[in-house]
Design a protein around this motif. Structure first.
Motif, short mmCIF file in Angstrom:
data_model
loop_
_atom_site.label_atom_id
_atom_site.label_comp_id
_atom_site.label_asym_id
_atom_site.label_seq_id
_atom_site.Cartn_x
_atom_site.Cartn_y
_atom_site.Cartn_z
N LYS A 116 0.88 -1.15 -0.06
CA LYS A 116 -0.08 0.09 -0.25
C LYS A 116 0.88 1.42 -0.08
O LYS A 116 0.62 2.19 -0.98
CB LYS A 116 -0.96 -0.07 1.18
N MET A 117 1.73 1.36 0.84
CA MET A 117 2.77 2.33 0.87
C MET A 117 3.55 2.66 -0.32
O MET A 117 3.58 3.87 -1.02
CB MET A 117 3.78 2.35 2.03
N VAL A 118 3.66 1.48 -1.03
CA VAL A 118 4.59 1.70 -2.37
C VAL A 118 3.60 2.27 -3.40
O VAL A 118 4.03 3.03 -4.40
CB VAL A 118 5.10 0.29 -2.82
N LYS A 362 -2.83 -2.43 8.10
CA LYS A 362 -4.13 -1.74 8.49
C LYS A 362 -4.14 -0.40 8.55
O LYS A 362 -5.24 0.43 8.99
CB LYS A 362 -4.73 -2.36 9.89
N ALA A 363 -3.03 0.15 8.30
CA ALA A 363 -2.56 1.76 8.37
C ALA A 363 -3.01 2.21 7.07
O ALA A 363 -2.93 1.48 5.77
CB ALA A 363 -1.17 1.83 8.67
N LYS A 364 -3.29 3.70 6.90
CA LYS A 364 -3.29 4.44 5.71
C LYS A 364 -2.09 5.38 5.58
O LYS A 364 -1.56 5.75 6.51
CB LYS A 364 -4.56 5.13 5.99
N ALA A 365 -1.40 5.13 4.33
CA ALA A 365 -0.42 5.98 4.08
C ALA A 365 -0.57 7.34 3.73
O ALA A 365 -1.60 7.55 3.30
CB ALA A 365 0.28 5.22 2.76
N GLY A 366 0.28 8.26 4.09
CA GLY A 366 0.14 9.65 3.76
C GLY A 366 1.39 10.54 4.14
O GLY A 366 2.67 9.80 4.19
N PHE A 367 1.11 11.81 4.27
CA PHE A 367 2.44 12.53 4.36
C PHE A 367 2.44 13.33 5.58
O PHE A 367 1.25 14.00 5.78
CB PHE A 367 2.69 13.37 3.12
N ASP A 368 3.46 13.90 6.06
CA ASP A 368 3.54 15.05 7.18
C ASP A 368 3.67 16.34 6.35
O ASP A 368 3.44 16.51 5.11
CB ASP A 368 4.61 14.77 8.27
N GLN A 369 3.74 17.24 7.21
CA GLN A 369 3.89 18.43 7.00
C GLN A 369 4.99 19.09 5.95
O GLN A 369 5.11 19.94 5.20
CB GLN A 369 3.68 19.77 7.79
N GLN A 370 6.12 18.18 6.24
CA GLN A 370 7.35 18.18 5.27
C GLN A 370 7.29 17.51 4.03
O GLN A 370 7.97 17.31 3.14
CB GLN A 370 8.52 18.05 6.10
N GLY A 371 6.07 16.75 3.77
CA GLY A 371 5.89 15.98 2.76
C GLY A 371 6.68 14.75 2.84
O GLY A 371 7.04 13.95 1.96
N ARG A 372 6.96 14.20 3.93
CA ARG A 372 7.58 12.97 4.25
C ARG A 372 6.56 11.84 4.42
O ARG A 372 5.65 12.10 5.16
CB ARG A 372 8.61 13.06 5.42
#
Length: 471
Positions: A116-118, A362-372
């Motif tokens: 999912k992350m990939v 079971k997690a959902k991929a996303g980004f933090d405020q720095q785009g990581r």
């Protein structure tokens, strides 16, 4: 006299300005071409076991994925390759870091990747840079097809690099050739595959360096054959200064890639092909065995004398077997001591990696405020975000126990690699320090007891290698 001195100073100033201008526009030295031999993944047949091939050019960059140019200062070059059915193009150029990891910055590479992350990282990069080659579906969703192989290759497989030196003039000529030639796909598995493309690129730099084998590969150009012939060619041309590198597959739950083979080797080593052949026609099977042994294809080891690729730095030596065993023992001891029941991944030391895979699924991929990259996980009634890269894993505000679980899974995956060792001690040491910091927030005494003492012999070995055997 004063006027004469002024005239001389002006002449010197003009000359210095001219020299600076010439140096600014002169071709940069230190270019190279690296043949990338990529291990196969999946099980589609003996042709799929030949893997994939691409070429990395350190002095060539891309204005767009279809237009080449010289690299500016600080740029890392591009990977050129041929794929089947990607926008109807024969080749596409991708910057090195996105090609390997589907991110733009080295510090954003996930520590532990799942499917999912990939997929999330690949699609984000596609939407930003590859809409021309792989546009959205009419409903705005992600398209199918082979475009995904353009980015994030190191999540799927281990890659071996064979680097030779090139010149700025050669880079300029290659840029002119590919920018001025039609870029239309005529892909054919047998006669115009990815290895044929790489053969043509390397032969552009070094004519007749690479060739196909009509014995080991029945006339099909394969990734292993072109790598093997480049190594042989470099022994006759030491001025090319061939060097070898391993780019390890990113730790995670993605299926691990397998050893790369030639065509006859793939047939010979596949039980589902060679066993029925031996039953139906022992003579045919014997001929296959004779060709395999006589060609020497099985003796070529792409990892021989290879260094470990390091983003943003020089390649490093693989970690030694003694150090690897010391780290494994220390991690086992650490997990046994630290597994007190307070962690969300409360399991035996041998199952830490599998337990984290289950949580991450079971997690959902996303980004933090720095785009990581981050993982959004449900913990009771709330959602927490866990940093997925080395830069944000300790600063995302996630519960220390969850950060610890991620880093334990990362280390366990790295330390399981043994044949050949495909991780550097610097990377292991970095991840170990991250785990120490995460556990220090949980129990500093446990960290001090279980980490520092077992690794004292490893530290001395590292000092000896650094002082006496620096490459």
């Amino acid at each position: 006299m004063r006027g004469g001195n002024l005239f001389i100073r002006r002449i010197i100033g003009t000359f210095a300005t001219l020299v600076v201008a010439i140096l600014a526009f002169a071709p940069k030295a230190g270019a190279s071409a690296t043949l990338l031999l990529e291990e196969p993944y999946g099980k589609l047949g003996f042709f799929s076991a030949t893997g994939h091939s691409a070429v990395y050019l350190s002095g060539v960059c891309a204005e767009t994925p279809l237009i080449l140019r010289r690299c500016a200062a600080g740029e890392m070059g591009i990977v050129l390759s041929r794929y089947n059915g990607v926008g109807g193009y024969d080749w596409i150029a991708i910057p090195l870091v996105p090609y390997l990891y589907a991110v733009e910055n080295p510090e954003d590479v996930p520590l532990f990747a799942d499917a999912k992350m990939v997929a999330f990282l690949r699609d984000r990069y596609r939407r930003k840079y590859l809409e021309g080659a792989a546009p959205d579906l009419p409903n705005g969703e992600t398209p199918g097809g082979n475009w995904y192989e353009l980015v994030g290759s190191s999540y799927d497989r281990t890659i071996y690099g064979f680097e030779i030196e090139t010149t700025a003039e050669q880079d300029e000529a290659l840029i002119l050739k590919y920018n001025s030639s039609p870029n239309r796909s005529h892909f054919h598995t047998v006669s115009r595959n990815c290895a044929d493309f790489v053969k043509d690129v390397i032969n552009f730099y070094q004519p007749k360096a690479l060739r196909r084998s009509f014995v080991a590969d029945i006339g099909v150009t394969t990734p292993k054959q072109v790598a093997k012939t480049l190594v042989k060619f470099s022994t006759r041309h030491p001025e090319l200064r061939l060097s070898r590198t391993i780019i390890p597959q990113v730790p995670g739950s993605m299926a691990r890639s397998t050893a790369v083979h030639g065509v006859v080797e793939s047939f010979f080593k596949s039980k589902k092909y060679i066993v029925p052949s031996a039953v139906v026609s022992p003579i045919f099977a014997g001929c296959v065995a004779a060709v395999f042994v006589g060609s020497g294809s099985g003796r070529f080891d792409p990892s021989h004398d290879a260094m470990i690729f390091a983003l943003g730095g020089d390649p490093e030596k693989p970690i030694g077997h003694e150090d690897l065993r010391a780290y494994r023992k220390a991690l086992e001891h650490l997990l046994a001591k630290a597994n007190t029941g307070t962690s969300p991944v409360n399991t035996s030391p041998s199952n830490v990696e599998k337990a984290w895979e289950h949580m991450q699924s079971k997690a959902k991929a996303g980004f933090d405020q720095q785009g990581r990259p981050v993982l959004h996980m449900n913990v009771g009634p709330r959602v927490v975000s866990i940093g997925e890269s080395a830069e944000n894993v300790l600063t995302s505000g996630a519960p220390p126990q969850m950060v610890q679980a991620l880093l334990e899974a990362r280390l366990q995956a790295e330390l399981q690699r043994s044949s050949p060792p495909s991780v550097s001690e610097r990377e292991i040491a970095r991840d170990w320090k991250l785990l120490q910091k995460a556990m220090g927030e949980v129990d500093p005494q446990v960290t001090a007891r279980t980490v520092q003492h077992p690794l004292e012999p490893s530290a001395s070995l590292h000092s000896e290698r650094t002082d006496g055997n620096r490459p």
